[in-house]
Design an enzyme around this catalytic site. Structure first.
Site, PDB file in Angstrom:
ATOM      1  CG  HIS A  80      -8.353  -2.974  -2.206  1.00 42.60           C
ATOM      2  ND1 HIS A  80      -9.413  -2.266  -2.756  1.00 42.60           N
ATOM      3  CD2 HIS A  80      -7.921  -2.227  -1.160  1.00 42.60           C
ATOM      4  CE1 HIS A  80      -9.595  -1.145  -2.078  1.00 42.60           C
ATOM      5  NE2 HIS A  80      -8.709  -1.101  -1.090  1.00 42.60           N
ATOM      6  CD  GLN A 115     -14.648  -0.790  -2.276  1.00 41.32           C
ATOM      7  OE1 GLN A 115     -15.858  -0.584  -2.353  1.00 41.32           O
ATOM      8  NE2 GLN A 115     -14.064  -1.815  -2.858  1.00 41.32           N
ATOM      9  CG  ASP A 174      -2.006   0.993   1.201  1.00 40.56           C
ATOM     10  OD1 ASP A 174      -1.752   2.158   0.822  1.00 40.56           O
ATOM     11  OD2 ASP A 174      -3.131   0.633   1.565  1.00 40.56           O
ATOM     12  CB  ILE A 175       1.574   3.998  -2.372  1.00 41.82           C
ATOM     13  CG1 ILE A 175       0.202   4.451  -2.837  1.00 41.82           C
ATOM     14  CG2 ILE A 175       2.233   3.028  -3.347  1.00 41.82           C
ATOM     15  CD1 ILE A 175       0.247   5.331  -4.086  1.00 41.82           C
TER      16      ILE A 175
END
Length: 148
Positions: A99, A93, A29-30
């Site tokens: 995801h 979300q 995850d960035i």
């Protein structure tokens, strides 16, 4: 392409990929909540879990279990790992594409986790975070290679 995860799957956007197969892509995850925060992203665009075909749904949890072992082998999540699907906009979300989050936890990390929840999308510290993500990617890829 309007969907960030579809663009990543198509190779149109960069990502810190760890694994991919015909149904899923696994990446860091960035905007991580904790170090080594992973995402299992469906290759098929499906905003909700029930929109994934049953055979693909059936592969999701075994893949998450494998990745949890990889995280622990790499030194993350020894005391626990949150597995989280935000299924729909009212469930927080942010990207309407299925995801699953794997968020490694540590004892006493609640204050840091809460602070990160509040600040994760702010632009400061991005270069330092990029370096950390690169190091995590290498460490996790090594652990994944041992798992195979």
């Amino acid at each position: 392409m309007d969907c960030v995860f579809c663009a990543i799957a198509a190779g149109q956007l960069p990502s810190y990929r760890l694994y991919e197969d015909e149904d899923f892509i696994v990446l860091l995850d960035i905007f991580p909540l904790r170090p080594a925060h992973l995402l299992i992203v469906s290759r098929q665009h499906a905003p909700y879990l029930h929109e994934l075909p049953a055979p693909v749904q059936a592969r999701l949890l075994p893949l998450a279990e494998r990745l949890a072992r990889v995280l622990r082998r790499a030194g993350y999540g020894e005391y626990g790992i949150n597995l989280l699907i935000n299924d729909g906009p009212e469930a927080n979300q942010h990207v309407p594409h299925l995801h699953l989050h794997l968020i490694p936890r540590r004892r006493g990390d609640v204050p840091a986790l809460l602070l990160r929840v509040l600040t994760r999308f702010l632009p400061f510290g991005r270069q330092r975070l990029q370096r950390r993500l690169q190091a995590e990617q290498q460490r996790l890829q090594a652990a994944l290679a041992e798992e195979a």
